[in-house]
Design a protein around this motif. Structure first.
Motif, short mmCIF file in Angstrom:
data_model
loop_
_atom_site.label_atom_id
_atom_site.label_comp_id
_atom_site.label_asym_id
_atom_site.label_seq_id
_atom_site.Cartn_x
_atom_site.Cartn_y
_atom_site.Cartn_z
N SER A 59 2.28 1.70 -6.16
CA SER A 59 3.70 2.04 -6.04
C SER A 59 4.63 1.13 -6.83
N LEU A 60 4.10 0.07 -7.46
CA LEU A 60 4.93 -0.83 -8.27
C LEU A 60 4.53 -0.77 -9.73
N ASP A 61 5.41 -1.25 -10.62
CA ASP A 61 5.10 -1.36 -12.04
C ASP A 61 3.90 -2.29 -12.22
N LEU A 62 2.88 -1.85 -12.91
CA LEU A 62 1.66 -2.64 -13.10
C LEU A 62 1.81 -3.71 -14.18
N GLN A 63 2.86 -3.67 -14.97
CA GLN A 63 3.16 -4.70 -15.97
C GLN A 63 2.01 -4.99 -16.92
N GLY A 64 1.15 -4.01 -17.17
CA GLY A 64 0.03 -4.21 -18.08
C GLY A 64 -1.32 -4.36 -17.39
#
Length: 106
Positions: A59-64
């Motif tokens: 549910s959150l941005d995986l940032q890579g």
């Protein structure tokens, strides 16, 4: 402190029965250095070894960070968070969701 929820549904398609197994869990991944990973599990009631994990999401941005998932035992999907971003990443707590497809009548 995982919270697991599962839902089962069955659909008939071309004379074969498909069962959609969905599971979710709350997870707070640890801080991951470049090249490091962490694995957790999600309960997916009805999943068996050899089933396809069609989708995994967070549910959150995986940032890579990359996510991979596989059925690791009956009713259990293992989810791997792998950091190959070049730096340290520390995601917050979020919800993991998995979707498993089972085909009967092969």
């Amino acid at each position: 402190d995982d919270t697991n929820v599962s839902i089962d549904a069955t659909t008939i398609c071309d004379g074969n029965s498909w069962q959609l197994v969905i599971g979710s869990a709350t997870y707070d991944p640890p801080s991951l250095a470049d090249g490091a990973g962490a694995t957790t599990t999600v309960t997916a009631t009805g999943a068996v070894l050899g089933d396809f994990v069609d989708n995994v999401s967070f549910s959150l941005d995986l940032q890579g960070i990359t996510l991979t998932a596989y059925v690791s035992s009956a009713n259990t999907v293992s989810v791997r968070f792998q950091n190959e971003s070049g730096g340290v990443l520390d995601l917050g707590s979020g919800t993991l969701r998995v979707k498993v497809n089972r085909k009967f009548g092969l």
